[in-house]
Design a protein around this motif. Structure first.
Motif, PDB file in Angstrom:
ATOM      1  N   LEU A 182     -15.152 -16.474   3.504  1.00  0.00           N
ATOM      2  CA  LEU A 182     -15.748 -16.237   4.596  1.00  0.00           C
ATOM      3  C   LEU A 182     -15.401 -14.935   5.318  1.00  0.00           C
ATOM      4  O   LEU A 182     -16.106 -14.299   6.252  1.00  0.00           O
ATOM      5  N   SER A 183     -14.163 -14.423   4.895  1.00  0.00           N
ATOM      6  CA  SER A 183     -13.602 -13.090   5.873  1.00  0.00           C
ATOM      7  C   SER A 183     -14.069 -11.770   5.544  1.00  0.00           C
ATOM      8  O   SER A 183     -13.504 -10.766   6.008  1.00  0.00           O
ATOM      9  N   ALA A 184     -14.992 -11.739   4.490  1.00  0.00           N
ATOM     10  CA  ALA A 184     -15.541 -10.158   4.061  1.00  0.00           C
ATOM     11  C   ALA A 184     -16.929 -10.114   4.773  1.00  0.00           C
ATOM     12  O   ALA A 184     -17.725 -11.276   4.895  1.00  0.00           O
ATOM     13  N   PRO A 185     -17.550  -8.979   4.760  1.00  0.00           N
ATOM     14  CA  PRO A 185     -19.048  -8.786   5.080  1.00  0.00           C
ATOM     15  C   PRO A 185     -19.920  -9.740   4.548  1.00  0.00           C
ATOM     16  O   PRO A 185     -19.530  -9.572   3.152  1.00  0.00           O
ATOM     17  N   GLY A 186     -20.885 -10.232   4.876  1.00  0.00           N
ATOM     18  CA  GLY A 186     -21.802 -11.220   4.277  1.00  0.00           C
ATOM     19  C   GLY A 186     -22.944 -10.870   4.757  1.00  0.00           C
ATOM     20  O   GLY A 186     -23.438 -10.026   5.740  1.00  0.00           O
ATOM     21  N   LYS A 187     -24.191 -11.510   4.060  1.00  0.00           N
ATOM     22  CA  LYS A 187     -25.572 -11.580   4.405  1.00  0.00           C
ATOM     23  C   LYS A 187     -25.690 -11.879   5.808  1.00  0.00           C
ATOM     24  O   LYS A 187     -25.304 -13.018   6.314  1.00  0.00           O
ATOM     25  N   PRO A 188     -26.695 -11.501   6.509  1.00  0.00           N
ATOM     26  CA  PRO A 188     -26.927 -11.715   7.792  1.00  0.00           C
ATOM     27  C   PRO A 188     -27.646 -13.440   8.015  1.00  0.00           C
ATOM     28  O   PRO A 188     -27.548 -13.867   9.011  1.00  0.00           O
ATOM     29  N   LEU A 189     -28.271 -13.854   6.802  1.00  0.00           N
ATOM     30  CA  LEU A 189     -28.747 -15.198   6.747  1.00  0.00           C
ATOM     31  C   LEU A 189     -28.271 -15.697   5.352  1.00  0.00           C
ATOM     32  O   LEU A 189     -28.651 -15.179   4.322  1.00  0.00           O
ATOM     33  N   GLN A 190     -27.559 -16.681   5.377  1.00  0.00           N
ATOM     34  CA  GLN A 190     -27.150 -17.387   4.202  1.00  0.00           C
ATOM     35  C   GLN A 190     -27.452 -18.618   4.030  1.00  0.00           C
ATOM     36  O   GLN A 190     -28.290 -19.341   4.601  1.00  0.00           O
ATOM     37  N   LYS A 191     -27.322 -19.327   2.696  1.00  0.00           N
ATOM     38  CA  LYS A 191     -27.751 -20.583   2.366  1.00  0.00           C
ATOM     39  C   LYS A 191     -27.239 -21.494   3.537  1.00  0.00           C
ATOM     40  O   LYS A 191     -26.241 -21.449   3.898  1.00  0.00           O
ATOM     41  N   GLU A 192     -28.268 -22.482   3.931  1.00  0.00           N
ATOM     42  CA  GLU A 192     -27.812 -23.525   4.945  1.00  0.00           C
ATOM     43  C   GLU A 192     -26.592 -24.543   4.189  1.00  0.00           C
ATOM     44  O   GLU A 192     -27.079 -25.107   3.329  1.00  0.00           O
ATOM     45  N   ARG A 193     -25.577 -24.556   4.761  1.00  0.00           N
ATOM     46  CA  ARG A 193     -24.510 -25.439   4.344  1.00  0.00           C
ATOM     47  C   ARG A 193     -23.734 -26.300   5.348  1.00  0.00           C
ATOM     48  O   ARG A 193     -23.518 -27.568   5.168  1.00  0.00           O
ATOM     49  N   TRP A 194     -23.725 -25.868   6.591  1.00  0.00           N
ATOM     50  CA  TRP A 194     -22.735 -26.808   7.571  1.00  0.00           C
ATOM     51  C   TRP A 194     -23.705 -27.197   8.510  1.00  0.00           C
ATOM     52  O   TRP A 194     -24.719 -26.618   9.528  1.00  0.00           O
ATOM     53  N   ALA A 195     -23.463 -28.422   9.012  1.00  0.00           N
ATOM     54  CA  ALA A 195     -24.028 -28.593  10.214  1.00  0.00           C
ATOM     55  C   ALA A 195     -23.549 -28.281  11.575  1.00  0.00           C
ATOM     56  O   ALA A 195     -24.441 -27.930  12.591  1.00  0.00           O
ATOM     57  N   THR A 205     -15.590 -13.785   9.480  1.00  0.00           N
ATOM     58  CA  THR A 205     -15.550 -15.397   9.609  1.00  0.00           C
ATOM     59  C   THR A 205     -16.324 -15.954  10.431  1.00  0.00           C
ATOM     60  O   THR A 205     -17.331 -16.793   9.846  1.00  0.00           O
ATOM     61  N   LEU A 206     -16.554 -15.675  11.728  1.00  0.00           N
ATOM     62  CA  LEU A 206     -17.403 -16.267  12.525  1.00  0.00           C
ATOM     63  C   LEU A 206     -18.962 -15.939  12.033  1.00  0.00           C
ATOM     64  O   LEU A 206     -19.775 -16.744  12.333  1.00  0.00           O
ATOM     65  N   ALA A 207     -19.195 -14.585  11.693  1.00  0.00           N
ATOM     66  CA  ALA A 207     -20.313 -14.203  11.400  1.00  0.00           C
ATOM     67  C   ALA A 207     -20.860 -15.105  10.252  1.00  0.00           C
ATOM     68  O   ALA A 207     -22.028 -15.583  10.290  1.00  0.00           O
ATOM     69  N   ASN A 208     -20.183 -14.991   9.243  1.00  0.00           N
ATOM     70  CA  ASN A 208     -20.650 -15.820   8.005  1.00  0.00           C
ATOM     71  C   ASN A 208     -20.705 -17.448   8.428  1.00  0.00           C
ATOM     72  O   ASN A 208     -21.667 -17.720   7.694  1.00  0.00           O
ATOM     73  N   LEU A 209     -20.051 -17.825   9.315  1.00  0.00           N
ATOM     74  CA  LEU A 209     -20.144 -19.132   9.545  1.00  0.00           C
ATOM     75  C   LEU A 209     -21.445 -19.357  10.267  1.00  0.00           C
ATOM     76  O   LEU A 209     -22.264 -20.354   9.724  1.00  0.00           O
ATOM     77  N   CYS A 210     -21.738 -18.744  11.228  1.00  0.00           N
ATOM     78  CA  CYS A 210     -23.262 -18.659  11.627  1.00  0.00           C
ATOM     79  C   CYS A 210     -24.248 -18.204  10.904  1.00  0.00           C
ATOM     80  O   CYS A 210     -25.322 -19.123  10.835  1.00  0.00           O
ATOM     81  N   ALA A 211     -24.141 -17.398   9.904  1.00  0.00           N
ATOM     82  CA  ALA A 211     -25.151 -17.199   8.914  1.00  0.00           C
ATOM     83  C   ALA A 211     -25.435 -18.473   8.155  1.00  0.00           C
ATOM     84  O   ALA A 211     -26.380 -18.318   7.484  1.00  0.00           O
ATOM     85  N   SER A 212     -24.552 -19.683   7.931  1.00  0.00           N
ATOM     86  CA  SER A 212     -24.598 -20.468   6.823  1.00  0.00           C
ATOM     87  C   SER A 212     -24.746 -21.938   7.575  1.00  0.00           C
ATOM     88  O   SER A 212     -24.610 -22.782   6.756  1.00  0.00           O
ATOM     89  N   VAL A 213     -24.974 -22.113   8.915  1.00  0.00           N
ATOM     90  CA  VAL A 213     -25.150 -23.266   9.657  1.00  0.00           C
ATOM     91  C   VAL A 213     -26.581 -23.579   9.571  1.00  0.00           C
ATOM     92  O   VAL A 213     -27.573 -22.810   9.607  1.00  0.00           O
ATOM     93  N   LYS A 214     -26.733 -24.840   9.249  1.00  0.00           N
ATOM     94  CA  LYS A 214     -28.122 -25.490   9.103  1.00  0.00           C
ATOM     95  C   LYS A 214     -28.910 -25.391  10.472  1.00  0.00           C
ATOM     96  O   LYS A 214     -28.410 -25.081  11.536  1.00  0.00           O
ATOM     97  N   ALA A 215     -30.390 -25.556  10.328  1.00  0.00           N
ATOM     98  CA  ALA A 215     -31.107 -25.458  11.663  1.00  0.00           C
ATOM     99  C   ALA A 215     -30.677 -26.312  12.677  1.00  0.00           C
ATOM    100  O   ALA A 215     -30.403 -27.241  12.176  1.00  0.00           O
ATOM    101  N   ASP A 216     -30.805 -25.636  13.703  1.00  0.00           N
ATOM    102  CA  ASP A 216     -30.539 -26.256  15.026  1.00  0.00           C
ATOM    103  C   ASP A 216     -28.854 -26.819  15.114  1.00  0.00           C
ATOM    104  O   ASP A 216     -28.514 -27.869  15.903  1.00  0.00           O
ATOM    105  N   GLY A 217     -28.184 -26.356  14.241  1.00  0.00           N
ATOM    106  CA  GLY A 217     -26.875 -26.530  14.299  1.00  0.00           C
ATOM    107  C   GLY A 217     -26.286 -25.736  15.367  1.00  0.00           C
ATOM    108  O   GLY A 217     -26.687 -25.203  16.052  1.00  0.00           O
ATOM    109  N   ALA A 218     -24.703 -25.781  15.405  1.00  0.00           N
ATOM    110  CA  ALA A 218     -23.897 -25.159  16.472  1.00  0.00           C
ATOM    111  C   ALA A 218     -22.455 -24.564  15.887  1.00  0.00           C
ATOM    112  O   ALA A 218     -21.937 -25.278  15.064  1.00  0.00           O
TER     113      ALA A 218
END
Length: 307
Positions: A182-195, A205-218
């Motif tokens: 998570l700690s390195a630069p990543g794609k702006p939109l990634q595979k949906e993984r987290w609710a 880390t925060l950017a990658n987390l947001c990019a891999s959250v499922k639709a309507d997640g938080a």
């Protein structure tokens, strides 16, 4: 030091315990511009007993808790045997939580509870899927894992210390991932993984987390251990409806602080407090602050200011 040197305020608290938080370590080591004026007593939280009060809401002998409000940064804080503070910064301590437990929980546990409440308000339920907690070995991360697990969520912990898997599993983590993913630069939109997620790290880390959250997640964001920057795009927010929930634990209204501590009294298993925290005497605070900045401290450090 004479009590007369304490800053002017309407409640004098005899401090039982304080803690060492990240901000305290920054202040003590001088590695961050936390302290705004000198001299300063660090300690962004405290638990103790009212010694004297000029405010109707608090009486001598009453147990109280303080988190935030610039204490330890702009106003002398809790790493001392007495603190004179504004009444509006204090809340009554829950009967079921001792002063020692209150500081073992501290600002970290209180912030974690605010994050959980924020996710609940965003509609994130235990059946939504995996919740990712970053900075899992820190105080906020550890308590977020424990609280979410107790409430029935499946939690995945991101950590840079994979050798501490047993510790994180004992807190309630169902799985562990390496923070390097998570700690390195990543794609702006990634595979949906987290609710949803709880982040105390910020930056990539925060950017990658947001990019891999499922639709309507938080994502509840409350920290900046990796950095203040947010190198992300709007894609997760406008294409998936992801919500980024900023959690400010410093200046919450009294009603919200009381709610959070009431929830901690019921939603945090008592045995977890002992797992996450350890006690030190005040004389060890400086050395331990340096260890904290070096990444050598696990969980919470409670400071017995009278030892």
């Amino acid at each position: 030091m004479e009590q007369s040197r304490l800053p002017q305020a309407d409640v004098l608290v005899k401090v039982d315990y304080s803690t060492l938080n990240y901000k305290d370590a920054l202040a003590i080591t001088g590695q961050g511009p936390i302290v705004r004026s000198f001299p300063m007593v660090p300690g962004i939280d405290l638990a103790g007993v009212v010694e004297h009060s000029d405010h109707a809401d608090f009486k001598p002998g009453q147990r109280v808790i303080l988190n935030g409000w610039g204490v330890g940064e702009q106003h002398w804080g809790g790493l001392a045997q007495f603190a004179r503070v504004d009444a509006q910064w204090l809340i009554p301590a829950p009967d079921s939580i001792s002063s020692l437990q209150a500081m073992a929980i501290g600002t970290a546990g209180y912030t974690a509870m605010l994050c959980v409440i924020a996710l609940e308000k965003a509609g994130i339920r235990p059946d939504a899927g995996d919740i990712l907690v970053t900075g899992a070995n820190g105080g906020v991360g550890g308590y977020a894992i424990a609280i979410l697990h107790k409430l029935g969520y499946r939690v995945v912990a991101a950590t840079g210390r994979p050798n501490e898997r047993d510790y994180l599993t004992a807190l309630g983590a169902a799985d562990i991932i390496d923070r390097s993913t998570l700690s390195a630069p990543g794609k702006p939109l990634q595979k949906e993984r987290w609710a949803a997620g709880v982040d105390s790290v910020g930056s990539h880390t925060l950017a990658n987390l947001c990019a891999s959250v499922k639709a309507d997640g938080a994502v509840a964001a409350c920290g900046m251990a990796q950095g203040l920057d947010f190198p992300a795009s709007v894609a997760p927010f406008i294409l998936r409806g992801v919500s980024l929930l900023g959690v400010n634990s410093v200046t919450r209204p009294r009603a919200e602080r009381i709610q959070a501590w009431s929830r901690l009294a019921t939603d945090l298993p008592a045995d977890i407090i002992d797992r996450i925290s350890r006690d030190i005497p005040l004389r060890e605070a400086v050395a331990t602050a340096h260890d904290l900045m070096a990444g050598k401290v696990q969980g919470r450090v409670v400071v017995d200011v009278n030892a």
